[in-house]
Enzyme design. Structure first.
Site, PDB file in Angstrom:
ATOM      1  N   TYR A  21      -1.423  -0.611  10.452  1.00 54.10           N
ATOM      2  CA  TYR A  21      -1.570  -0.936   9.040  1.00 54.10           C
ATOM      3  C   TYR A  21      -0.430  -0.329   8.233  1.00 54.10           C
ATOM      4  O   TYR A  21       0.205  -1.013   7.419  1.00 54.10           O
ATOM      5  CB  TYR A  21      -2.911  -0.426   8.520  1.00 54.10           C
ATOM      6  CG  TYR A  21      -3.132  -0.684   7.040  1.00 54.10           C
ATOM      7  CD1 TYR A  21      -3.482  -1.954   6.589  1.00 54.10           C
ATOM      8  CD2 TYR A  21      -2.984   0.337   6.102  1.00 54.10           C
ATOM      9  CE1 TYR A  21      -3.676  -2.195   5.230  1.00 54.10           C
ATOM     10  CE2 TYR A  21      -3.183   0.106   4.751  1.00 54.10           C
ATOM     11  CZ  TYR A  21      -3.532  -1.159   4.316  1.00 54.10           C
ATOM     12  OH  TYR A  21      -3.722  -1.403   2.978  1.00 54.10           O
ATOM     13  N   SER A  74       0.851  -1.186   0.000  1.00 55.64           N
ATOM     14  CA  SER A  74       0.000   0.000   0.000  1.00 55.64           C
ATOM     15  C   SER A  74       0.884   1.233   0.000  1.00 55.64           C
ATOM     16  O   SER A  74       2.016   1.193   0.513  1.00 55.64           O
ATOM     17  CB  SER A  74      -0.895   0.017   1.238  1.00 55.64           C
ATOM     18  OG  SER A  74      -1.543   1.275   1.380  1.00 55.64           O
TER      19      SER A  74
END
Length: 281
Positions: free
Chosen positions: A181, A159
């Site tokens: 995350y 990501s």
């Protein structure tokens, strides 16, 4: 000396390849699985939710000309990763493509962040499973490789959060962020690099895709409540589409990328070159 065949069919062909896409029932995993199936590959998709993968496998197989097969798997531990690998080994003698896509996000207040789910469970799925699924499937990936011009592929889904300077989102409540995350995706980026060298010796390429905003369960809330804000953060003025992800995935799975390994490729509409957008993703 004859000219090389530079046709699209030669450079981007995945027909007859065998692939596994973890978390392939929805979102980015489904986009990649669809690209492979529509170009003639046999694709296994794995998820904890049987109904989801069953429905997706049926949908993608009907598209053809390839085939999609549903598997049920939970990837929070080494044993579970090996159990998924065993399911593949029972069905296939070789594996050409592994896409480590399964993952989760967790957002919360900085000072009251859940340890069990926000850190332990998330890091196990987002990082540890990438390592253990890959290593468990190395024998099949080695058999799926046909030398250094047609190597097997491992694609890790990272990501842009893995390189962003902030874990806070403009759409989230003040003080809330996806602290673990973002950290897990930075770890995926580095794991991609450190695996690339030893696996290159086995003719297995390891690369990562780092998406910005694409439609998925993870981004559903933000898209439904702030799509205009998201689009303003993108220099190209839109979020990603299935076609965008499919094109990059086919590139990384085919002859056209056979000399690329250890890379992390952002696909984010230019957000990483815009400091303002980069800090807000």
């Amino acid at each position: 000396m004859s000219a090389p065949d530079l046709s699209l069919k030669t450079l981007f062909d995945v027909k007859g390849k065998v692939a596994l896409v973890t978390g392939g029932g929805t979102g980015i995993g489904k986009m990649i699985a669809a690209a492979l199936v529509q170009n003639g590959a046999r694709v296994y998709i794995a998820s904890r939710k049987k109904q989801v993968v069953d429905e997706t496998a049926k949908e993608l197989t009907e598209m053809g000309p390839g085939e999609c097969i549903a598997l049920v798997a939970d990837l929070g531990t080494k044993a579970q990763a090996h159990a998924l690998a065993d399911q593949i080994k029972q069905r296939e003698s070789k594996l050409h493509i592994l896409v480590n896509n399964a993952g989760m996000a967790w957002g919360s207040n900085l000072e009251d962040f859940d340890e069990k789910n926000g850190w332990d469970r998330l890091m196990a799925l987002n990082v540890k499973s990438v390592f253990y699924v890959t290593t468990a499937l190395l024998p099949l990936l080695e058999k799926g490789s046909d030398g250094n011009l047609s190597p097997a592929r491992v694609i890790n889904i990272s990501s842009v959060a893995g390189t962003a300077g902030s874990a806070e989102d403009k759409l989230s409540a003040p003080g809330n962020g996806t602290w673990s995350y973002a950290t897990s995706k930075a770890a995926v980026n580095h794991l991609t690099r450190v695996l690339a060298l030893p696996l290159a010796r086995r003719n297995i390429l390891v690369n990562a895709i780092a998406p910005g905003v694409f439609p998925s369960r993870m981004t559903k809330f933000g898209i439904e409540h702030g799509i205009s804000t998201m689009e303003k953060q993108q220099p190209l003025g839109r979020i990603g589409t299935t076609e965008d992800m499919a094109g990059l995935a086919l590139f990384l799975c085919s002859r056209s990328s056979a000399h690329i390994t250890g890379t992390v490729i952002p696909i984010d509409g230019g957000a990483t070159i815009s400091l303002n957008a980069y800090a807000k993703l």
